[in-house]
Structure formats: C-alpha cells, structure tokens
Design an enzyme around this catalytic site. Structure first.
Site, PDB file in Angstrom:
ATOM      1  N   ASP A 131      28.861  28.186  39.183  1.00 17.60           N
ATOM      2  CA  ASP A 131      30.060  27.681  39.816  1.00 17.60           C
ATOM      3  C   ASP A 131      29.951  26.193  40.185  1.00 17.60           C
ATOM      4  OD1 ASP A 131      32.420  27.845  41.215  1.00 17.60           O
ATOM      5  OD2 ASP A 131      31.537  28.607  43.038  1.00 17.60           O
ATOM      6  N   CYS A 185      44.612  47.269  34.149  1.00 18.43           N
ATOM      7  CA  CYS A 185      45.517  47.018  35.283  1.00 18.43           C
ATOM      8  C   CYS A 185      46.798  47.851  35.138  1.00 18.43           C
ATOM      9  CB  CYS A 185      45.882  45.536  35.375  1.00 18.43           C
ATOM     10  SG  CYS A 185      44.580  44.516  36.093  1.00 18.43           S
ATOM     11  N   CYS A 188      50.271  48.389  37.499  1.00 20.23           N
ATOM     12  CA  CYS A 188      49.982  48.099  38.917  1.00 20.23           C
ATOM     13  C   CYS A 188      50.281  46.640  39.261  1.00 20.23           C
ATOM     14  CB  CYS A 188      48.515  48.411  39.212  1.00 20.23           C
ATOM     15  SG  CYS A 188      48.021  48.030  40.905  1.00 20.23           S
ATOM     16  N   CYS A 191      48.208  43.590  43.824  1.00 26.49           N
ATOM     17  CA  CYS A 191      47.737  42.257  44.240  1.00 26.49           C
ATOM     18  C   CYS A 191      48.892  41.262  44.349  1.00 26.49           C
ATOM     19  CB  CYS A 191      46.663  41.742  43.272  1.00 26.49           C
ATOM     20  SG  CYS A 191      47.175  41.633  41.541  1.00 26.49           S
ATOM     21  N   CYS A 195      49.968  39.534  48.150  1.00 26.36           N
ATOM     22  CA  CYS A 195      49.558  38.146  48.433  1.00 26.36           C
ATOM     23  C   CYS A 195      50.447  37.534  49.523  1.00 26.36           C
ATOM     24  CB  CYS A 195      49.629  37.298  47.161  1.00 26.36           C
ATOM     25  SG  CYS A 195      49.163  35.573  47.469  1.00 26.36           S
ATOM     26  N   CYS A 211      47.320  29.198  47.395  1.00 25.22           N
ATOM     27  CA  CYS A 211      46.334  30.210  47.783  1.00 25.22           C
ATOM     28  C   CYS A 211      45.714  29.892  49.152  1.00 25.22           C
ATOM     29  CB  CYS A 211      45.252  30.266  46.703  1.00 25.22           C
ATOM     30  SG  CYS A 211      43.954  31.460  47.027  1.00 25.22           S
ATOM     31  N   CYS A 238      40.067  34.115  51.438  1.00 24.69           N
ATOM     32  CA  CYS A 238      41.011  35.217  51.552  1.00 24.69           C
ATOM     33  C   CYS A 238      40.613  36.300  50.554  1.00 24.69           C
ATOM     34  CB  CYS A 238      42.435  34.742  51.257  1.00 24.69           C
ATOM     35  SG  CYS A 238      43.663  36.061  51.308  1.00 24.69           S
ATOM     36  N   CYS A 241      44.044  39.990  47.811  1.00 23.87           N
ATOM     37  CA  CYS A 241      44.334  40.520  46.468  1.00 23.87           C
ATOM     38  C   CYS A 241      43.235  41.463  45.979  1.00 23.87           C
ATOM     39  CB  CYS A 241      44.574  39.392  45.465  1.00 23.87           C
ATOM     40  SG  CYS A 241      43.167  38.304  45.197  1.00 23.87           S
ATOM     41  N   CYS A 245      43.331  46.040  45.692  1.00 23.73           N
ATOM     42  CA  CYS A 245      43.167  46.485  44.307  1.00 23.73           C
ATOM     43  C   CYS A 245      42.575  47.902  44.260  1.00 23.73           C
ATOM     44  CB  CYS A 245      42.259  45.523  43.548  1.00 23.73           C
ATOM     45  SG  CYS A 245      41.910  46.070  41.858  1.00 23.73           S
TER      46      CYS A 245
END
Length: 307
Positions: A131, A185, A188, A191, A195, A211, A238, A241, A245
């Site tokens: 990252d 997914c 669905c 998320c 949010c 966000c 946060c 989301c 799930c």
C-alpha cells in the site's frame, strides 16, 4: 512436478507459515481492463485531494515498470478482523487500525518471504509492496483468484469476507498462475444502501471524496459541511460498507499478536475521547496507523462529530 509448479507450491506454503490468510499468483503484465477504469475515476475527480493517485499512472498499471523483468505478482491477504470491538457508545476507529500499523507488520513478513525465495530458489529479484507504492493491489488480488471485487470496491472472499490487508511481492520468477473467481454479490445492495454519505455512486464505483475514511484520514483541511450529520460517529476511517456485507458473517478473528488493540482503545467512551490529551494520544497510538491523522487531525474529527 515442474520447477514452476514446485516453486509456486513452496512459496504458498511459506506464506501460510508466515500467517497469511491466502496467497495467489498472476502474470506480471499490463492491466488492460483497469486502465480505462482508473482514467475515468480520476477524470471524475473521485480521488478528491489525494493528488498522489494521479502520479505514476503507467506504473500503477504495469508492474514491469516497478520491477524490471518482472514475471509474477504474488498477492497475499492478511486477516485483521478483531476478536473484540469498541464499546457501542464510543467514537469509532476502523478495525484495521486497532493494533500496530499494518505497514510494519506486513513488510516484515514479506521481506521474510522474499528472503526465503532467494534462499531456496536462487537469484530471484523483486520488491515488496504494502500500500506504499503505485500498485493496484485489489486488481492483482482479483486476478490472482483471492476473491472478487465487491460492489463497495473491496475484495471479497466467500470463506472470510473482506476484513484483510492486501500486499504484493513482484518478482522476476515465472510461476504457475491462478485464475479469477466469480462474482458473488448478486443483486445485493447492502453496502450501497448503508453508506452514510452515499459514497458508493454505483456498483463497484466509490467517489473517494465523499467517503468518511477520506474525510477523517486523507483530508488535511477542515471537513466539509456536507459531511455534517452523516459521519455515523467515525473518528478514524469507516467500516460501514464492510459491516453490513453478508459475506462478513464469516469473518473469523485474526491471530496476529501485533494487531491486538490497547485495552483503552476498546473501553473509552465518547467523553474520554473528547478529553484526549496529546500525551495519551502518543502513548495509545504508538506505532499505529492512527498516527497518520496526527493528534490535531483526530481532535478535529472528534470536534466535528461533537458539534
């Protein structure tokens, strides 16, 4: 068993020994499908003030520009789902930041893995990525078959959900490549519906500038008034989301001692966070990812939530 197959098997076995949740391999090549998506995302200014996202566009898409002669991208997942979480009446910190900063923890494991490869296979050149360089880690994890891209733009796995870090080893060694898994997914939209700031503007597309994680961590100026009343008590990051799930019902607690939080982090009430001193901040978040926002940033976030 071919050399390629034996090497791949040995690397995956060592990754498991080091505590990684899973390990997948893909061919180091230009990310053709992701290029137009990334360009469109940047053109819409979804990166907000994260100017670094515009830098090194080519390197983000081509691993051979980061590691000359690269043949394989080894993607790894490391679980961070905590056994215990903060009390309900508290300002919230994203679960990934409960313990020691993941950059330190994962980099050490990756260096050990690279050293193992060089010791057992020979003169293999490569770099470790956590990252901290222009690498599209989610795209590589998906290519390597470690999961699919969820509608919230996090990688999802049937067995464990999405509470894990993604890291890479880019090396000049040919290995056996994995294939992507299918998207589960379905219809669905949990998320998207949950949010607090409607940052998931359409399935698989997040407007980063909306966000809560961006507002509480990346944003250096004051938090825009648009966020007022929509922060859901998050003072750093946060998880909404991910929390909603259905696949995260299968999350299991990590076993990494360095990710254990200091007891105070789980026990503090809102009042105690509001009274946080710089001295306590430095002690509580020593070697923590929360230090990215600095004491002044965390106080800004708390004051914004309080007002």
């Amino acid at each position: 068993m071919t050399n390629r197959s034996a090497h791949t098997s040995a690397i995956k076995k060592e990754a498991k020994r080091l505590g990684f949740l899973s390990c997948g391999v893909s061919k180091a090549e230009f990310l053709e499908e992701e290029a137009p998506r990334l360009e469109a995302w940047l053109n819409k200014q979804y990166h907000g003030e994260m100017g670094y996202m515009e830098n090194h566009f080519d390197k983000r898409l081509d691993p051979t520009l980061l590691v000359p002669g690269a043949k394989s991208v080894v993607s790894l997942l490391l679980n961070y789902f905590p056994k215990e979480q903060q009390r309900d009446d508290s300002y919230k910190i994203s679960k990934y930041a409960y313990g020691t900063d993941y950059h330190f923890v994962i980099k050490d494991k990756l260096k050990t893995l690279l050293h193992y490869i060089q010791e057992t296979i020979g003169a293999v050149h490569g770099r470790v990525f956590v990252d901290s360089a222009p690498v599209l880690d989610k795209a590589w994890a998906v290519r390597s078959g470690l999961g699919w891209m969820g509608k919230h733009s996090n990688v999802l796995t049937k067995q464990t959900g999405s509470f894990y870090f993604i890291a890479e080893l880019i090396i000049d060694l040919e290995l056996e490549y994995d294939t992507p898994v299918t998207d589960h997914c379905g219809s669905c939209t949990a998320c998207i519906d949950a949010c607090p700031t409607q940052a998931i503007v359409q399935p698989y597309v997040v407007d980063g500038s909306k966000c809560i994680s961006y507002a509480t961590i990346e944003l250096k100026e004051s938090i825009p008034s648009d966020f007022s009343g929509h922060m859901d008590d998050w003072m750093f990051g946060c998880d909404v989301c991910q929390d909603v799930c259905p696949w995260n019902r299968f999350s299991k607690a990590h076993r990494e001692p360095l990710f254990q939080p200091k007891p105070a982090l789980l026990q503090y009430s809102k009042k105690e966070w509001e009274e946080l001193t710089e001295e306590v901040f430095q002690e509580l978040f020593r070697k923590s990812a929360v230090k990215r926002t600095k004491y002044s940033g965390l106080k800004r976030n708390i004051n914004f939530l309080k007002d």
